[in-house]
Design a protein around this motif. Structure first.
Motif, PDB file in Angstrom:
ATOM      1  N   ARG A  18       0.833  -1.209   0.000  1.00  0.00           N
ATOM      2  CA  ARG A  18       0.000   0.000   0.000  1.00  0.00           C
ATOM      3  C   ARG A  18       0.865   1.257   0.000  1.00  0.00           C
ATOM      4  N   LYS A  19       1.963   1.218   0.756  1.00  0.00           N
ATOM      5  CA  LYS A  19       2.864   2.368   0.785  1.00  0.00           C
ATOM      6  C   LYS A  19       3.513   2.596  -0.572  1.00  0.00           C
ATOM      7  N   LYS A  20       3.908   1.503  -1.227  1.00  0.00           N
ATOM      8  CA  LYS A  20       4.522   1.640  -2.544  1.00  0.00           C
ATOM      9  C   LYS A  20       3.543   2.227  -3.549  1.00  0.00           C
ATOM     10  N   VAL A  21       2.295   1.758  -3.511  1.00  0.00           N
ATOM     11  CA  VAL A  21       1.282   2.309  -4.422  1.00  0.00           C
ATOM     12  C   VAL A  21       1.050   3.789  -4.130  1.00  0.00           C
ATOM     13  N   LYS A  22       1.018   4.139  -2.850  1.00  0.00           N
ATOM     14  CA  LYS A  22       0.808   5.538  -2.478  1.00  0.00           C
ATOM     15  C   LYS A  22       1.969   6.414  -2.936  1.00  0.00           C
ATOM     16  N   TYR A  26       1.858   9.461  -5.555  1.00  0.00           N
ATOM     17  CA  TYR A  26       2.351  10.789  -5.182  1.00  0.00           C
ATOM     18  C   TYR A  26       3.426  11.265  -6.155  1.00  0.00           C
ATOM     19  N   PHE A  27       4.316  10.340  -6.565  1.00  0.00           N
ATOM     20  CA  PHE A  27       5.364  10.716  -7.512  1.00  0.00           C
ATOM     21  C   PHE A  27       4.759  11.141  -8.849  1.00  0.00           C
ATOM     22  N   GLU A  33       2.290  17.825 -11.656  1.00  0.00           N
ATOM     23  CA  GLU A  33       2.216  19.221 -11.215  1.00  0.00           C
ATOM     24  C   GLU A  33       3.448  20.006 -11.668  1.00  0.00           C
ATOM     25  N   GLN A  34       4.620  19.383 -11.624  1.00  0.00           N
ATOM     26  CA  GLN A  34       5.826  20.068 -12.080  1.00  0.00           C
ATOM     27  C   GLN A  34       5.747  20.413 -13.564  1.00  0.00           C
ATOM     28  N   GLY A  90       8.813  23.394 -10.111  1.00  0.00           N
ATOM     29  CA  GLY A  90       9.093  21.999  -9.782  1.00  0.00           C
ATOM     30  C   GLY A  90      10.222  21.826  -8.783  1.00  0.00           C
ATOM     31  N   ARG A  91      10.697  20.603  -8.708  1.00  0.00           N
ATOM     32  CA  ARG A  91      11.780  20.218  -7.804  1.00  0.00           C
ATOM     33  C   ARG A  91      12.896  19.577  -8.608  1.00  0.00           C
ATOM     34  N   LEU A  92      14.102  20.096  -8.448  1.00  0.00           N
ATOM     35  CA  LEU A  92      15.221  19.600  -9.225  1.00  0.00           C
ATOM     36  C   LEU A  92      15.703  18.262  -8.676  1.00  0.00           C
TER      37      LEU A  92
END
Length: 413
Positions: A18-22, A26-27, A33-34, A90-92
């Protein structure tokens, strides 16, 4: 107990999945969004360029009749940039940050600090020297005090009625657009002057195991010249009325003793969920009760299996038990005597059938063998030597004896 361990392992696998899917969601969301933010900034810059070019064309073609640009949301902020373009999109990634900080030792061990003197290589203030005001490790950018300033529009909903519509602030610059400036003494002329340092490296890395803080020296590779760190300004601490007094903070209100625990045992259940699926540490009584239940369950299953045997299975089981009880068979003296009688009877029958009393084997003597055909006659010298040997008292060789091989005698009965 095994059931609880399997349940904990299953819960951990489900939680990890579940954490991996989350994290994957998110990624993907952050990446989307970036990209959207970057596209929005590019489109915003294009619209500003088009509006500026249109204003130039209108001013050239219409003159005093050209429409005003400093009205509406841009009133008092004509020529300023949009507030959305102030920050980097974004985030570099680490590779992008290392590329920006390659000359300064990399993004992880950056050889720059606040108050370092740097020279700008890009922008309208190219070639000017200033001090670093702030460093952003996430975007690998720095802000130089008093340089690279620009007018930034402030949105109407973010300012008061009396506040100006634009503010003149320093815009961040990538670390690749600056270089460190430090005074060095020329060994030939002996004159000390500012030198632009294009490459920095770290040396003498020391890591504090308690705090994890890293300390090192920055040097110029090739010259082995150590560049000192800029002095850190002491932090100004201001006292307030709500602050705790030092005498109250240093007062000793708890004295540990071995007569009682420092905290009640029930605190463990408050800190750690007693009924959690991921719990692996249990009380001894609970483990003993579970093991007793498992033993009882196993015994009940064994009795059920025994009650379901067929008569044939019961007979075979009894036969195996009797055979195991008797053990391995052994030869008695009577059995050995019988075996000897059988061997002797079989031997006598075999000899009678062959017509012999004993088994013997004889081989002819080499001296009695006839001469081979075509062999040469003995010479005179040979005859004389043989007659001379016969004249002496040499005894003749003994006759060959027959070799007899007999079978071993039968065992006595």
């Amino acid at each position: 107990m095994q059931k609880i361990l399997r349940r904990v392992a299953t819960a951990e696998r489900v939680a990890a999945k579940r954490k991996k899917v989350k994290e994957t969601k998110y990624f993907k969301k952050e990446k989307k969004e970036q990209v959207s933010d970057h596209q929005g900034q590019v489109q915003l810059a294009q619209r500003e360029f088009e509006r500026a070019k249109q204003a130039v064309r209108d001013g050239w073609a219409l003159g005093p009749l050209a429409p005003r640009q400093d009205v509406g949301e841009w009133a008092g902020a004509h020529g300023a940039i949009h507030e959305a373009r102030f920050r980097s999109y974004g985030r570099l990634t680490l590779a992008m940050r290392n590329k920006r900080c390659a000359w300064a030792g990399g993004a992880y061990n950056l050889n720059l600090r606040v108050n370092d003197r740097v020279v700008l290589l890009e922008g309208p203030d190219k070639g000017k020297i200033g001090k670093i005001a702030s460093i952003s490790e996430e975007t690998a950018e720095v802000t130089v005090a008093g340089l690279n300033k620009s007018n930034l529009r402030i949105a109407p909903e973010m300012r008061l009625p009396d506040d100006p519509a634009a503010a003149n602030i320093e815009l961040p610059l990538p670390i690749s657009a600056i270089r460190l400036v430090h005074p060095l003494k020329d060994p030939q002329t002996g004159v000390t002057r500012d030198v632009i340092i294009n490459q920095l490296a770290h040396s003498g890395m020391v890591v504090d195991r308690v705090t994890g803080k890293r300390e090192w020296e920055r040097v110029v590779p090739g010259l082995n010249v150590s560049i000192p760190w800029p002095p850190e300004e002491p932090e100004e601490l201001k006292d307030y009325e709500c602050d705790t007094l030092r005498i109250d903070a240093e007062e000793r209100t708890f004295v540990p003793t071995l007569l009682r625990p420092p905290m009640p045992p029930t605190v463990i259940d408050e800190l750690r969920n007693k009924y959690s699926r991921f719990r692996t540490r249990h009380e001894t009584e609970y483990i003993a009760r579970l093991e007793a239940e498992e033993r009882e369950k196993e015994e009940r299953r064994r009795r059920t299996e025994e009650s379901m045997r067929t008569p044939l299975q019961e007979f075979h089981r009894q036969e195996r038990a009797n055979k195991k009880k008797k053990g391995k068979p052994r030869l008695t003296l009577e059995m050995l005597e019988k075996i000897g009688e059988v061997i002797a009877r079989n031997r006598e029958r075999s000899l009678n059938a062959a017509g012999v009393s004993e088994v013997s084997s004889s081989s002819p003597s080499p001296s009695s063998s006839p001469p081979a055909a075509g062999a040469a006659e003995p010479s005179a010298a040979t005859a004389e030597s043989s007659s001379a040997a016969a004249a002496t008292d040499v005894p003749p060789p003994p006759p060959p004896q027959e070799e007899t091989s007999q079978l071993p005698p039968p065992p006595s009965t």
